[in-house]
Every structure is written in C-alpha cells, then in structure tokens.
Design a protein around this motif. Structure first.
Motif, PDB file in Angstrom:
ATOM      1  N   GLU A   1      -4.185   6.294   7.638  1.00 48.41           N
ATOM      2  CA  GLU A   1      -4.835   7.085   6.588  1.00 48.41           C
ATOM      3  C   GLU A   1      -6.045   7.811   7.157  1.00 48.41           C
ATOM      4  OE1 GLU A   1      -5.103   5.457   2.299  1.00 48.41           O
ATOM      5  OE2 GLU A   1      -7.108   5.211   3.129  1.00 48.41           O
ATOM      6  N   GLU A   2      -6.222   9.043   6.737  1.00 48.41           N
ATOM      7  CA  GLU A   2      -7.387   9.801   7.226  1.00 48.41           C
ATOM      8  C   GLU A   2      -8.673   9.064   6.860  1.00 48.41           C
ATOM      9  OE1 GLU A   2      -8.272  13.580   5.300  1.00 48.41           O
ATOM     10  OE2 GLU A   2      -7.355  12.889   3.447  1.00 48.41           O
ATOM     11  N   GLY A   3      -9.632   9.123   7.767  1.00 43.90           N
ATOM     12  CA  GLY A   3     -10.915   8.463   7.522  1.00 43.90           C
ATOM     13  C   GLY A   3     -11.769   9.277   6.560  1.00 43.90           C
ATOM     14  N   LEU A   4     -12.307   8.621   5.541  1.00 40.85           N
ATOM     15  CA  LEU A   4     -13.155   9.291   4.547  1.00 40.85           C
ATOM     16  C   LEU A   4     -14.549   8.700   4.604  1.00 40.85           C
ATOM     17  CD1 LEU A   4     -10.675   9.212   1.528  1.00 40.85           C
ATOM     18  CD2 LEU A   4     -11.108  11.119   3.086  1.00 40.85           C
TER      19      LEU A   4
ATOM     20  N   LYS B   1       0.830  -1.200   0.000  1.00 36.76           N
ATOM     21  CA  LYS B   1       0.000   0.000   0.000  1.00 36.76           C
ATOM     22  C   LYS B   1       0.869   1.257   0.000  1.00 36.76           C
ATOM     23  CE  LYS B   1      -4.051  -2.247   2.051  1.00 36.76           C
ATOM     24  NZ  LYS B   1      -5.072  -2.099   1.013  1.00 36.76           N
TER      25      LYS B   1
ATOM     26  N   LYS C   1      -3.857   0.432   8.074  1.00 38.58           N
ATOM     27  CA  LYS C   1      -3.760  -0.568   7.000  1.00 38.58           C
ATOM     28  C   LYS C   1      -2.401  -1.263   6.996  1.00 38.58           C
ATOM     29  CE  LYS C   1      -6.847   1.948   3.864  1.00 38.58           C
ATOM     30  NZ  LYS C   1      -7.100   2.301   2.441  1.00 38.58           N
TER      31      LYS C   1
ATOM     32  N   ALA D   1      -6.590   9.561  -0.113  1.00 37.08           N
ATOM     33  CA  ALA D   1      -6.609  10.065   1.265  1.00 37.08           C
ATOM     34  C   ALA D   1      -5.193  10.402   1.722  1.00 37.08           C
ATOM     35  CB  ALA D   1      -7.214   9.006   2.181  1.00 37.08           C
TER      36      ALA D   1
ATOM     37  N   VAL E   1      -7.220  -4.168   6.885  1.00 35.93           N
ATOM     38  CA  VAL E   1      -7.654  -2.784   7.100  1.00 35.93           C
ATOM     39  C   VAL E   1      -8.570  -2.717   8.317  1.00 35.93           C
ATOM     40  CG1 VAL E   1      -8.966  -0.839   6.152  1.00 35.93           C
ATOM     41  CG2 VAL E   1      -7.493  -2.213   4.651  1.00 35.93           C
TER      42      VAL E   1
ATOM     43  N   ILE F   1     -10.838   0.102  10.433  1.00 31.56           N
ATOM     44  CA  ILE F   1     -11.332   1.475  10.549  1.00 31.56           C
ATOM     45  C   ILE F   1     -11.547   1.720  12.051  1.00 31.56           C
ATOM     46  CG2 ILE F   1     -13.056   3.162   9.822  1.00 31.56           C
ATOM     47  CD1 ILE F   1     -11.408   1.893   7.504  1.00 31.56           C
TER      48      ILE F   1
ATOM     49  N   LYS G   1     -19.166  -5.469   1.331  1.00 33.67           N
ATOM     50  CA  LYS G   1     -18.134  -6.183   2.091  1.00 33.67           C
ATOM     51  C   LYS G   1     -18.599  -6.736   3.435  1.00 33.67           C
ATOM     52  CE  LYS G   1     -13.854  -4.552   0.000  1.00 33.67           C
ATOM     53  NZ  LYS G   1     -13.831  -3.227  -0.631  1.00 33.67           N
TER      54      LYS G   1
ATOM     55  N   GLU H   1     -18.884   3.923  -2.222  1.00 30.99           N
ATOM     56  CA  GLU H   1     -17.687   3.343  -2.847  1.00 30.99           C
ATOM     57  C   GLU H   1     -18.030   2.753  -4.201  1.00 30.99           C
ATOM     58  OE1 GLU H   1     -15.075   0.873  -0.337  1.00 30.99           O
ATOM     59  OE2 GLU H   1     -16.211   1.677   1.353  1.00 30.99           O
TER      60      GLU H   1
ATOM     61  N   ALA I   1      -8.148   5.114   9.271  1.00 33.66           N
ATOM     62  CA  ALA I   1      -7.901   3.780   8.710  1.00 33.66           C
ATOM     63  C   ALA I   1      -6.481   3.348   9.051  1.00 33.66           C
ATOM     64  CB  ALA I   1      -8.109   3.789   7.193  1.00 33.66           C
TER      65      ALA I   1
ATOM     66  N   MET J   1     -13.599   6.004  -3.270  1.00 32.98           N
ATOM     67  CA  MET J   1     -14.681   6.534  -2.449  1.00 32.98           C
ATOM     68  C   MET J   1     -15.078   7.894  -3.007  1.00 32.98           C
ATOM     69  SD  MET J   1     -14.800   6.817   1.690  1.00 32.98           S
ATOM     70  CE  MET J   1     -15.247   5.154   2.154  1.00 32.98           C
TER      71      MET J   1
ATOM     72  N   LEU K   1      -8.982   4.463  -2.519  1.00 30.60           N
ATOM     73  CA  LEU K   1      -8.685   3.784  -1.255  1.00 30.60           C
ATOM     74  C   LEU K   1      -7.670   2.677  -1.440  1.00 30.60           C
ATOM     75  CD1 LEU K   1     -12.224   3.334   0.335  1.00 30.60           C
ATOM     76  CD2 LEU K   1     -10.589   5.197   0.662  1.00 30.60           C
ATOM     77  N   GLU K   2      -7.718   2.029  -2.595  1.00 34.43           N
ATOM     78  CA  GLU K   2      -6.800   0.909  -2.814  1.00 34.43           C
ATOM     79  C   GLU K   2      -6.772   0.562  -4.286  1.00 34.43           C
ATOM     80  OE1 GLU K   2      -7.955  -3.034  -1.693  1.00 34.43           O
ATOM     81  OE2 GLU K   2     -10.019  -2.748  -2.321  1.00 34.43           O
TER      82      GLU K   2
ATOM     83  N   ASN L   1     -16.051  -7.314   8.160  1.00 40.99           N
ATOM     84  CA  ASN L   1     -15.848  -7.386   6.716  1.00 40.99           C
ATOM     85  C   ASN L   1     -15.606  -8.818   6.267  1.00 40.99           C
ATOM     86  OD1 ASN L   1     -16.266  -4.815   5.792  1.00 40.99           O
ATOM     87  ND2 ASN L   1     -14.113  -4.221   5.829  1.00 40.99           N
TER      88      ASN L   1
HETATM   89  P1  AMP Z   1      -9.218  -1.531   1.295  1.00 41.84           P
HETATM   90  O1  AMP Z   1      -8.803  -2.966   1.465  1.00 41.84           O
HETATM   91  O2  AMP Z   1      -8.112  -0.534   1.346  1.00 41.84           O
HETATM   92  O3  AMP Z   1     -10.204  -1.335   0.176  1.00 41.84           O
HETATM   93  O4  AMP Z   1     -10.144  -1.234   2.559  1.00 41.84           O
HETATM   94  C1  AMP Z   1     -11.249  -2.052   2.862  1.00 41.84           C
HETATM   95  C2  AMP Z   1     -12.428  -1.166   3.162  1.00 41.84           C
HETATM   96  O5  AMP Z   1     -12.124  -0.300   4.252  1.00 41.84           O
HETATM   97  C3  AMP Z   1     -12.801  -0.244   2.021  1.00 41.84           C
HETATM   98  O6  AMP Z   1     -13.632  -0.844   1.094  1.00 41.84           O
HETATM   99  C4  AMP Z   1     -13.515   0.864   2.767  1.00 41.84           C
HETATM  100  O7  AMP Z   1     -14.852   0.503   3.045  1.00 41.84           O
HETATM  101  C5  AMP Z   1     -12.749   0.947   4.056  1.00 41.84           C
HETATM  102  N1  AMP Z   1     -11.712   2.014   3.977  1.00 41.84           N
HETATM  103  C6  AMP Z   1     -10.471   1.908   3.449  1.00 41.84           C
HETATM  104  N2  AMP Z   1      -9.805   3.068   3.549  1.00 41.84           N
HETATM  105  C7  AMP Z   1     -10.634   3.940   4.157  1.00 41.84           C
HETATM  106  C8  AMP Z   1     -10.546   5.318   4.542  1.00 41.84           C
HETATM  107  N3  AMP Z   1      -9.429   6.015   4.330  1.00 41.84           N
HETATM  108  N4  AMP Z   1     -11.612   5.873   5.135  1.00 41.84           N
HETATM  109  C9  AMP Z   1     -12.747   5.175   5.362  1.00 41.84           C
HETATM  110  N5  AMP Z   1     -12.910   3.883   5.013  1.00 41.84           N
HETATM  111  C10 AMP Z   1     -11.868   3.261   4.426  1.00 41.84           C
END
Ligand code: AMP
Ligand code: GLY
Length: 416
Positions: A179-182, A97, A137, A112, A147, A149, A208, A186, A135, A267, A276-277, A218
């Motif tokens: 990572e800042e929360g957003l 990441k 990660k 983010a 991940v 939250i 998820k 999605e 977040a 997002m 986000l990824e 999740n």
């Molecule tokens: P990822 O594996 O990075 O996609 O993260 C899994 C899930 O976590 C994502 O689908 C989002 O729902 C949530 N997520 C990841 N990053 C953030 C973020 N910066 N702020 C809020 N939710 C996040």
C-alpha cells in the motif's frame, strides 16, 4: 461478555453501572470483581452456547476479533440469542485486508492505493510503483503485528520475504497488501450498526508506538483520548457518511449485513481522509477512554444494535474529555515478563480514576500479578483534555509493579 482484556473490563463497567447483570467468559481478575466470570475459552463454541442457554442470557457482546472471524456470532445466533458482533463472513472486513479493500472500492470509500500479491517479485514491482515509505500488510489477522512501514526498498523486500516466504504470520501472511505510504494525523472512528442504522461514537485516538514521541516498535496501544480537538463532531459526522455508511450499505447489498462495531482507522492526509484499516469490534484501548463518556444506558444501545431498531444518530456522550493511560509489563512489546506483583489500584481508584485490567492474574498467594504485555489502563475524565490527562497520570503514578512501562505523553498538547 466474551473476552478477557481492558476493553472488555470497560464494557462490563459501563453495563454494571446501569444495573445490568453481566457474565463474562473468560474475563479477568478485574472483571471478576463486577461480573460473574466463567472459565470458558473464546473458541469453545459449545461451552459458550451452554452458558448462554443455561443462564438465559439476553445479549452476548463479543469483544475480540479472533472469535468473530472464527464464527462465534453465527453459532450463538443459531442458538437464538441476540449478539453484538458480525458474522464470520462480515468479520472479513477485519480478517482480510484484501476483502476490506474490495468493499471500499465497491462503495467508493477513500483509501490508499494498494496491490494484493502472493510473491516477492510482484510485491517489489508494486513497491517500485508506489515508492517509499510503503506499507507492507499481511492480509489476515496477525495480532496487530502484521503491518510494516518500510522506509526503503531493502526494508520492503525484507518484510515481503518475512511474510510470503518465511511465513512468520502463517497463512495470514501468505497474501500481502502493498500500500502506498500516507502521512497525516490518525483518528479512530467507531460506529455501531444493526446492519442498517449507524450510530457513531465520538472520535478517539490511540498511541501505538511504545516510546514517547511515537518512537520505537508498535504495541497494541499505549493510551487513548477522546475527544480529539482536530476532529470535531461535524467532521466526525462527515466521516461517517463518507466511510461507515457506504460500507454498511454495501455489506447489506451483498447479503452480508454488518451487525456490530465498525471501527475505521482513518488517516487525515493532505488530499483528504483515507481509510487505513477496518476493525469489526471495539478498539482497545480506545474503548477505555470512550465508554466513560457515554450517557444513558449503553446496554440498551448495544441490545438495539444486536436486535435491530438502532437509532440512526450519534451515541449521546458527556462533553467532558477522557484519557486512558496504559501500564505495560517489562520487556513489552517483546515477550513480556509476568508474575510481578501489582499494587496501588485501590489508591488510584480512590482519586476518582478508573482502572481497567487486561494482562493480570492472581498468583498462588492470591496476589494480583502481571500476566500479559498491556497490564492495565488508568482512565479519568475532566472538563478539558489537559485536566483529564493530569488526573489519569495522577492515578497511573499510584499503580506500581516492577518493570512498569508508561508513556508520559498520552493526550499531551491537545487542547486548543
Ligand atoms: P493498521 O493495522 O492497518 O492500522 O496499521 C497499523 C499502523 O500502521 C497504522 O495505525 C498506521 O500508523 C500505519 N499505517 C498503516 N497503513 C499505512 C499507510 N498506508 N501509510 C502510512 N502508515 C500506515
Ligand atoms: N487500538 C487499535 C485496535 O484496537 O486495533
């Protein structure tokens, strides 16, 4: 076809439908009904090369991320076969990441704010900076579980300790991204590339959490839908120009061209789209909803992407909607119970729905039984999302096994 899940079953189905002869390694009982399956482990590089050369294979499609990050595409390319899937170096877009962030920053892709840390105190300093929710990660691959939250500082500290000190994810969690929360809806936007050209699929969404209303822990994904009315095609085109194309260009500029499927998890925040990824492969279960919409020969598109000369335009799809509902085993997403006998797949398929197997196996009596967390997905099309979801659930209700878990709200309330 390398892999053994529902995504791979959906890929093999789409290829078989247009007349391709498919070998799958290792495959699963569902794939075995439409392809020649071989019991070769995904990490057995020599075994894969032997199969490819022995059967004079034209194209290898690598489904999951782990063999990509482990360099299977590189080994097969050296053996002289066309491969859909990035090199190990390019697969770091998913495998690290921190690397993905570096590429996003270098190519101006909105994402983010984040900080990479290797100790808890530095992590907590970042948490104090960003506030909560935040977040946490794991940098590396953690089977979709890396991940957290965190809703407050205590949860953030617990997640940092779990990854950095207790090493719950092994080496994958010894570097952590804070990572800042957003907030916002999605979207999963997948595009295929030959290293230069970019051909997107329509936008999709996966669900998820295990529980209805997006509650509970999740999972790998409990269902999927495409299209999603809040991301019409013109917006998907814009997102590709904002996200995928700059990344493909930056990878090319660095001499690590990206060949394969670039999946952006985006997002839609009040201040614009934020990535986000990245995943470096088809999404699971997005693929189970997306591929039944593809018109024309998917194999030709994948072969063009693998060999160069991909058309730089969106993949042509049917205007019909498609919904996939996942049936999961008892106790998933904890340690799933296995061995429960599955019935009703033929009945579901007789309704016109399709069934893509994932966590299934044949027992000693030759019965199909549960063998993993996400057991299978039931997919259907319809002129609206609502009709597609009604058909998918009509099929899903016909498939049964003890402990079956299914969300009832996949793709609910989406039609405008
Ligand atoms: P990822 O594996 O990075 O996609 O993260 C899994 C899930 O976590 C994502 O689908 C989002 O729902 C949530 N997520 C990841 N990053 C953030 C973020 N910066 N702020 C809020 N939710 C996040
Ligand atoms: N659907 C999420 C993933 O494939 O990673």
């Amino acid at each position: 076809m390398v892999g053994s899940g529902g995504r791979e079953h959906a890929l093999v189905r789409a290829l078989a439908r247009t007349g391709w002869t498919v070998f799958a390694a290792p495959g699963n009982p569902g794939i075995a009904t439409i392809a020649d399956t071989r019991p070769i482990d995904m990490h057995d590089h020599a075994g894969m090369v032997d199969l490819v050369l022995g059967e004079d294979i034209d194209l290898v499609i690598i489904g999951p991320e782990a063999p990509l990050v482990a360099g299977l595409a590189d080994v097969l390319r050296v053996a002289g076969v066309a491969v859909l899937g990035p090199s190990a170096e390019a697969a770091r877009l998913e495998g690290s990441k921190a690397f993905a962030k570096e590429i996003m920053l270098a190519s101006g892709v909105p994402t983010a704010r984040s900080m990479t840390v290797t100790d808890v105190d530095s992590g907590m300093a970042a948490v104090a900076d960003y506030g909560t929710p935040v977040a946490i990660k794991a940098d590396g691959l953690a089977a979709g579980k890396g991940v957290v939250i965190a809703q407050d500082e205590a949860e953030a500290r617990a997640a940092l300790v779990m990854m950095l000190e207790d090493a719950v994810f092994g080496d994958a969690g010894l570097t952590v991204l804070v990572e800042e929360g957003l907030v916002g809806p999605e979207v999963s936007l997948l595009a295929i590339s030959d290293g230069v050209a970019v051909a997107r699929f329509p936008a999709a969404r996966d669900y998820k959490p295990i529980g209805e209303g997006n509650t509970g822990p999740n999972t790998g994904g409990m269902g999927s839908v495409s299209p999603i009315p809040d991301i019409p095609d013109h917006l998907a085109d814009e997102l590709v120009e904002t996200v995928h194309r700059p990344v493909i260009r930056e990878m090319h500029r660095r001499g690590i061209p990206f060949n394969g499927v670039l999946y952006a998890g985006i997002m839609m925040t009040p201040s614009g789209p934020k990535v986000l990824e990245f995943n470096v492969r088809f999404g699971d279960p997005e693929t189970q909803a997306l591929l039944p919409r593809v018109e024309g020969d998917l194999g030709d598109i994948l072969l063009a992407a693998a060999s160069g000369g991909l058309a730089d335009s969106p993949v042509t799809v049917s205007g019909e909607a498609s919904v996939a509902v996942v049936l999961a085993a008892a106790n998933y997403p904890g340690d799933p119970r296995t061995g429960d006998v599955i019935s009703g797949i033929d009945d579901a398929m007789a309704t016109g729905a399709d069934v893509f197997q994932a966590g299934t196996a044949l027992n000693a009596e030759g019965e199909l039984v549960t063998a993993g967390g996400r057991v299978l997905a039931v997919q259907a099309r319809g002129v609206t999302v609502e009709i597609a979801r009604e058909r998918a659930y009509a099929g899903a209700d016909l498939v049964n096994f003890d402990g079956k878990q299914m969300r009832r709200d996949i793709a609910a309330g989406m039609d405008a």
